[in-house]
Design a protein around this motif. Structure first.
Motif, short mmCIF file in Angstrom:
data_model
loop_
_atom_site.label_atom_id
_atom_site.label_comp_id
_atom_site.label_asym_id
_atom_site.label_seq_id
_atom_site.Cartn_x
_atom_site.Cartn_y
_atom_site.Cartn_z
N PRO A 1 28.09 37.83 91.05
CA PRO A 1 26.64 37.87 90.88
C PRO A 1 26.18 38.52 89.57
CG PRO A 1 27.19 38.44 93.12
CD PRO A 1 28.49 38.31 92.37
N SER A 2 26.88 39.53 89.08
CA SER A 2 26.42 40.20 87.86
C SER A 2 26.61 39.34 86.61
CB SER A 2 27.15 41.52 87.68
OG SER A 2 28.53 41.28 87.51
N LYS A 3 27.38 38.27 86.68
CA LYS A 3 27.61 37.39 85.53
C LYS A 3 26.68 36.18 85.53
CE LYS A 3 32.05 39.00 84.49
NZ LYS A 3 33.07 38.93 83.56
N HIS A 4 25.84 36.05 86.56
CA HIS A 4 24.88 34.95 86.61
C HIS A 4 23.68 35.27 85.73
CE1 HIS A 4 27.07 33.66 90.18
NE2 HIS A 4 26.41 32.53 90.10
N PHE A 5 23.13 34.25 85.11
CA PHE A 5 21.87 34.36 84.39
C PHE A 5 20.96 33.28 84.97
CE2 PHE A 5 24.71 36.39 81.35
CZ PHE A 5 23.99 37.54 81.08
N GLY B 1 18.07 29.15 89.96
CA GLY B 1 19.47 28.76 89.82
C GLY B 1 19.86 28.84 88.36
N GLU B 2 20.97 28.44 88.04
CA GLU B 2 21.95 27.70 88.80
C GLU B 2 23.02 28.67 89.28
OE1 GLU B 2 24.69 23.79 88.25
OE2 GLU B 2 23.40 24.33 86.64
N PHE B 3 23.36 28.58 90.56
CA PHE B 3 24.32 29.48 91.17
C PHE B 3 25.73 28.92 91.04
CE2 PHE B 3 20.37 30.61 93.25
CZ PHE B 3 20.46 31.98 93.32
N HIS B 4 26.67 29.79 90.71
CA HIS B 4 28.08 29.42 90.62
C HIS B 4 28.87 30.29 91.60
CE1 HIS B 4 27.38 26.96 87.09
NE2 HIS B 4 26.67 27.95 86.59
N ILE B 5 28.57 30.10 92.88
CA ILE B 5 29.26 30.82 93.94
C ILE B 5 29.75 29.79 94.96
CG2 ILE B 5 28.06 33.02 93.65
CD1 ILE B 5 26.11 32.26 95.78
N LEU C 1 11.26 36.75 94.98
CA LEU C 1 12.65 36.30 94.82
C LEU C 1 13.39 37.14 93.79
CD1 LEU C 1 12.58 32.42 94.94
CD2 LEU C 1 14.00 33.92 96.29
N ARG C 2 12.72 37.47 92.70
CA ARG C 2 13.35 38.28 91.66
C ARG C 2 13.78 39.63 92.23
NH1 ARG C 2 13.27 38.28 86.19
NH2 ARG C 2 11.56 36.82 86.04
N ALA C 3 12.91 40.26 93.02
CA ALA C 3 13.24 41.56 93.60
C ALA C 3 14.42 41.46 94.56
CB ALA C 3 12.02 42.13 94.31
N LEU C 4 14.42 40.44 95.41
CA LEU C 4 15.50 40.29 96.39
C LEU C 4 16.83 39.95 95.73
CD1 LEU C 4 13.63 38.37 99.21
CD2 LEU C 4 14.38 40.74 99.25
N LEU C 5 16.81 39.11 94.70
CA LEU C 5 18.05 38.71 94.05
C LEU C 5 18.62 39.82 93.16
CD1 LEU C 5 17.30 34.99 93.24
CD2 LEU C 5 18.98 35.85 94.84
N THR C 6 17.76 40.66 92.59
CA THR C 6 18.29 41.79 91.82
C THR C 6 18.93 42.81 92.74
OG1 THR C 6 16.08 42.75 91.78
CG2 THR C 6 16.79 41.58 89.81
N PHE D 1 22.22 39.92 91.16
CA PHE D 1 22.06 38.81 90.23
C PHE D 1 21.18 39.24 89.06
CE2 PHE D 1 23.14 36.67 94.17
CZ PHE D 1 24.08 35.75 93.74
N ARG D 2 21.39 38.60 87.90
CA ARG D 2 20.60 38.87 86.71
C ARG D 2 19.84 37.62 86.32
NH1 ARG D 2 24.92 41.63 82.77
NH2 ARG D 2 24.26 39.81 81.62
N PHE D 3 18.82 37.80 85.49
CA PHE D 3 17.97 36.71 85.06
C PHE D 3 17.94 36.62 83.55
CE2 PHE D 3 16.57 37.84 89.23
CZ PHE D 3 16.35 36.62 89.85
#
Length: 114
Positions: free
Chosen positions: A37-41, A58-62, A99-104, A108-110
């Motif tokens: 998750p920490s390598k996602h943008f 997205g895009e998710f790579h999991i 969504l930003r709050a939940l994914l951080t 995950f990063r943006f």
């Protein structure tokens, strides 16, 4: 043209006449590798479908089962519907800030500006 008669038009060439389909290679390479998750943008997109707003992230790579589990928990926390299509999560409504709050929280990063 009278009623009941079919109009038969033939315009163009056939492939057998020496024509060939030209395929250009993709400019961007789709990565199928699994990232933590920490390598996602991630990026957000907003679309209108039948007059309703849909938020895409997205895009998710999991792995598939991990992404389905994450989608399920996010939908439950947000109280909305959603789906997973081609590595992108789609949510019903305009939910970018939530969504930003939940994914951080999930790690995950943006991309900057999203």
């Amino acid at each position: 043209m009278s009623r009941g008669k079919k109009l038969d038009l033939f315009i163009g060439a056939e492939i057998e006449d020496g024509w060939a389909k030209i395929e250009t290679p993709r400019k961007s390479v789709v990565a199928d590798e699994i990232l933590e998750p920490s390598k996602h943008f991630l990026v957000f997109k907003k679309e209108k479908r039948r007059g309703k707003t849909v938020t895409l992230v997205g895009e998710f790579h999991i792995p598939q089962n991990d992404s389905e589990e994450l989608l399920k928990t996010l939908k439950k926390k947000l109280g909305c519907g959603g789906t997973l299509k081609e590595g992108w999560m789609e949510f019903q409504g305009e939910l970018k800030d939530k969504l930003r709050a939940l994914l951080t929280e999930e790690g995950f990063r943006f991309k900057s500006g999203h």
